[in-house]
Design an enzyme around this catalytic site. Sequence first.
Site, PDB file in Angstrom:
ATOM      1  N   LYS A 108       0.458  -1.154   0.138  1.00 16.69           N
ATOM      2  CA  LYS A 108       0.075  -0.057  -0.163  1.00 16.69           C
ATOM      3  C   LYS A 108       1.020   1.414   0.196  1.00 16.69           C
ATOM      4  CE  LYS A 108      -4.547   0.707   0.201  1.00 16.69           C
ATOM      5  NZ  LYS A 108      -5.721  -0.563  -0.422  1.00 16.69           N
ATOM      6  N   GLY A 220     -20.901   6.693   2.431  1.00 15.10           N
ATOM      7  CA  GLY A 220     -19.068   7.274   1.150  1.00 15.10           C
ATOM      8  C   GLY A 220     -20.369   7.006   0.187  1.00 15.10           C
ATOM      9  N   GLY A 222     -17.849   7.715  -3.309  1.00 17.22           N
ATOM     10  CA  GLY A 222     -16.923   8.044  -3.887  1.00 17.22           C
ATOM     11  C   GLY A 222     -16.958   6.456  -5.318  1.00 17.22           C
ATOM     12  N   ALA A 224     -16.213   3.449  -4.799  1.00 18.04           N
ATOM     13  CA  ALA A 224     -17.108   2.375  -4.368  1.00 18.04           C
ATOM     14  C   ALA A 224     -18.630   2.317  -3.926  1.00 18.04           C
ATOM     15  CB  ALA A 224     -16.416   1.531  -3.310  1.00 18.04           C
TER      16      ALA A 224
HETATM   17  P1  NAD Z   1     -13.166   7.884  -2.824  1.00 19.90           P
HETATM   18  O1  NAD Z   1     -12.483   8.795  -2.767  1.00 19.90           O
HETATM   19  O2  NAD Z   1     -13.630   7.395  -4.363  1.00 19.90           O
HETATM   20  O3  NAD Z   1     -14.183   7.786  -2.186  1.00 19.90           O
HETATM   21  C1  NAD Z   1     -14.407   7.881  -0.662  1.00 19.90           C
HETATM   22  C2  NAD Z   1     -16.383   8.214  -0.040  1.00 19.90           C
HETATM   23  O4  NAD Z   1     -15.530   8.723   1.015  1.00 19.90           O
HETATM   24  C3  NAD Z   1     -16.821   9.927  -0.556  1.00 19.90           C
HETATM   25  O5  NAD Z   1     -17.718  10.395  -1.527  1.00 19.90           O
HETATM   26  C4  NAD Z   1     -16.174  11.058   0.886  1.00 19.90           C
HETATM   27  O6  NAD Z   1     -17.455  12.087   0.043  1.00 19.90           O
HETATM   28  C5  NAD Z   1     -17.033  10.596   1.908  1.00 19.90           C
HETATM   29  N1  NAD Z   1     -16.216  10.259   2.780  1.00 19.90           N
HETATM   30  C6  NAD Z   1     -14.946  10.534   3.529  1.00 19.90           C
HETATM   31  N2  NAD Z   1     -15.503  10.624   4.438  1.00 19.90           N
HETATM   32  C7  NAD Z   1     -16.052  10.418   5.259  1.00 19.90           C
HETATM   33  C8  NAD Z   1     -17.402  10.185   5.746  1.00 19.90           C
HETATM   34  N3  NAD Z   1     -16.367  11.372   7.514  1.00 19.90           N
HETATM   35  N4  NAD Z   1     -18.181  10.003   6.803  1.00 19.90           N
HETATM   36  C9  NAD Z   1     -19.091   9.632   5.242  1.00 19.90           C
HETATM   37  N5  NAD Z   1     -18.523   9.806   3.943  1.00 19.90           N
HETATM   38  C10 NAD Z   1     -17.268  10.058   3.905  1.00 19.90           C
HETATM   39  O7  NAD Z   1     -12.249   6.338  -2.091  1.00 19.90           O
HETATM   40  P2  NAD Z   1     -13.817   5.088  -2.774  1.00 19.90           P
HETATM   41  O8  NAD Z   1     -12.223   4.218  -3.825  1.00 19.90           O
HETATM   42  O9  NAD Z   1     -14.810   5.024  -2.962  1.00 19.90           O
HETATM   43  O10 NAD Z   1     -12.886   4.104  -1.511  1.00 19.90           O
HETATM   44  C11 NAD Z   1     -13.935   3.813  -0.452  1.00 19.90           C
HETATM   45  C12 NAD Z   1     -13.590   3.031   0.340  1.00 19.90           C
HETATM   46  O11 NAD Z   1     -13.203   1.405  -0.135  1.00 19.90           O
HETATM   47  C13 NAD Z   1     -11.717   2.944   1.398  1.00 19.90           C
HETATM   48  O12 NAD Z   1     -12.035   2.714   2.655  1.00 19.90           O
HETATM   49  C14 NAD Z   1     -10.695   2.544   0.524  1.00 19.90           C
HETATM   50  O13 NAD Z   1      -9.909   2.139   1.329  1.00 19.90           O
HETATM   51  C15 NAD Z   1     -11.942   1.143  -0.211  1.00 19.90           C
HETATM   52  N6  NAD Z   1     -11.668   0.515  -1.736  1.00 19.90           N
HETATM   53  C16 NAD Z   1     -11.816   1.360  -2.533  1.00 19.90           C
HETATM   54  C17 NAD Z   1     -10.664   0.116  -3.651  1.00 19.90           C
HETATM   55  C18 NAD Z   1     -11.308   0.649  -4.994  1.00 19.90           C
HETATM   56  O14 NAD Z   1     -10.931   0.414  -6.641  1.00 19.90           O
HETATM   57  N7  NAD Z   1     -11.943   2.256  -5.341  1.00 19.90           N
HETATM   58  C19 NAD Z   1     -10.777  -1.315  -3.645  1.00 19.90           C
HETATM   59  C20 NAD Z   1     -11.071  -1.523  -2.301  1.00 19.90           C
HETATM   60  C21 NAD Z   1     -10.872  -0.968  -1.440  1.00 19.90           C
END
Ligand code: NAD
Length: 422
Positions: A108, A220, A222, A224
Site C-alpha cells: 500500500k 461514502g 465515491g 465504491a
Molecule cells: P473515494 O475517494 O472515491 O470516495 C470516498 C468517499 O467517502 C467520498 O464520497 C467521501 O465524501 C466519503 N467520505 C469521506 N469521509 C467520510 C466520512 N467521514 N463520512 C462519510 N463519507 C465520507 O474512495 P473509494 O475508492 O470509493 O474508497 C472508499 C473505501 O473503499 C476506502 O476505505 C477504500 O480503501 C476502499 N476501497 C476502494 C477500492 C477501489 O477500488 N476504489 C478498492 C478497495 C477498497
Amino acid sequence: MAKEEKLNPFKIAQAQLDEAAELLGLDEGTHMALRTPMRELHVTLPVRMDNGKVKVFQGFRVQYNDARGPTKGGIRYHPEETIDTVRALAAWMTWKTAVVDIPLGGGKGGIVCNPKEMSQGELERLSRQYIRQVGRILGIGKDSPAPDVYTTPQIMAWMMDEFYWQIGYNDFGVITGKPIALGGSLGRSDATARGGIYTVREACKHLGIDPAKATYAIQGFGNAGQFAATLHTDVLGGGKLVAVSDSRGGIFSKDGIAPHAIVEHKLKTGKVEGFPNTKPITNEALLELEVDVLYPAALENVITDKNAGNIKAKISCELANGPTTPEADKILTKNGVFIIPDFLANAGGVTVSYFEMVQDHYNYFWDLKTVHERLDAKMTKAFHDVLNTFNQYKKKNITMRTAAYLVSVARVAEAMKLRGWV
Ligand code: NAD
C-alpha cells in the site's frame, strides 16, 4: 488495548492476525514474520506549487508480504494519512489477494496531502515526484500500485508515464486502474463494488433474503459507494436504496432514492445533499438504519463498540477497508449481523487490477463479459471458501472476518514455508 491503540488500524490488523494465528496453531516464527511489513519506504516529496513556492509532502510505500507474488495495493491521498494506516492497509492487501487466490502479495502507499485543495498541475507534479522516489522499488515481479481514496485513473496515468521515463520502456502493468487508452482493463472502474455485490448475492442466498426486495444504505459516495448504489439494483435485479452519504452529510428517503439519478446529482453538484424528495441524515444515523444491506464505503473505524449495538442491518458488506473495530465485530456477530469482511467484500478491485496486469503483460485485452465472468468466479469461490471455514469453526464462535483470516493466513503461511522463509 489503550483507547488510542484501539483505533490504530495497524494495531487492529495485528490483533486480527493474532486471533487467526492462535486458531490455526501457527508457529511463533511464522506468526511474528506476518505481524510486521517486510519492507517500507518513507519519502520526502518537494513539489513546486502554483504560487511558485515549494511545499514538502510526506509519502510512504509499504510492501507487507510478497511470499505469494509481487506486492500490490493502492495509493491514497489523504490529509490524515499515517504510516500505521498504510501498514494496516498493506496487511489487509496481503490477506485480500490471498482470499481471492490471485498470485500477488500485499502492499500500500500513501501521501499526506489534501487533493481537494490542489490544482491538477500540482497533483500531477506530486504524483510524478512520488514515482521518482518510490519507482526504485516498483515494477514487474516487485510491486505495482493502483488507485484508492482520492486517487484517480488520471493520477495512475501520470505515475505510469513517470515510471516509463525512469526505465526507458512501457511497463503498463506497473500501475493498474489506468485509463483504458493506456492499458487499463474494461470493468476496472466498478470492480470493487461489483465484487462486493456478487458476495451480497451469495450472502442473500445463504440467509434466505431476496436481494431484489432488499433495502440498502450506503455510507461514502465515491468510487465504491456510487457503483454499489447502481449495481445493487442492476446486478441483483432490484432492491430499494434508502440512504446515502458522503463527507458533507447524508440523505434518506423511505420511499427509495433512484440510484442512477443520485449518482448523476453527486457528479453534477459534488455532494449528495439537496437531492429532491429526501431528508437529511447524519453519517452516524445512516449506519443505524433498519435495512437489509448496509454498505460502509467511506473510511475506517466507523462501526465501533459505541454504535455496534445499534446496527440493525442484516448484512454489512464492507466495501471500505477497516470500517469495523474488533470489539464491534463481536457485537455485530452476536446480534446476528452477517458481516462480509472488508478484504473479502472489496477484493473485486484488486482482482480486476490483477486481470489488468495479466492483460498488460501479454498485450491482449479481454471483453467486458469475460472480465465480469472471471470476477464473479473468483468472488463466489472466495465467499464460499470463507463461509465453509466459518461453518467449520462454528463451535468456536468465530466471526466471518476471522474465518476470512483463517483462509488467507493459512495460504500466505504455506507459501512462506514452501519458500523456506520460516
Ligand atoms: P473515494 O475517494 O472515491 O470516495 C470516498 C468517499 O467517502 C467520498 O464520497 C467521501 O465524501 C466519503 N467520505 C469521506 N469521509 C467520510 C466520512 N467521514 N463520512 C462519510 N463519507 C465520507 O474512495 P473509494 O475508492 O470509493 O474508497 C472508499 C473505501 O473503499 C476506502 O476505505 C477504500 O480503501 C476502499 N476501497 C476502494 C477500492 C477501489 O477500488 N476504489 C478498492 C478497495 C477498497
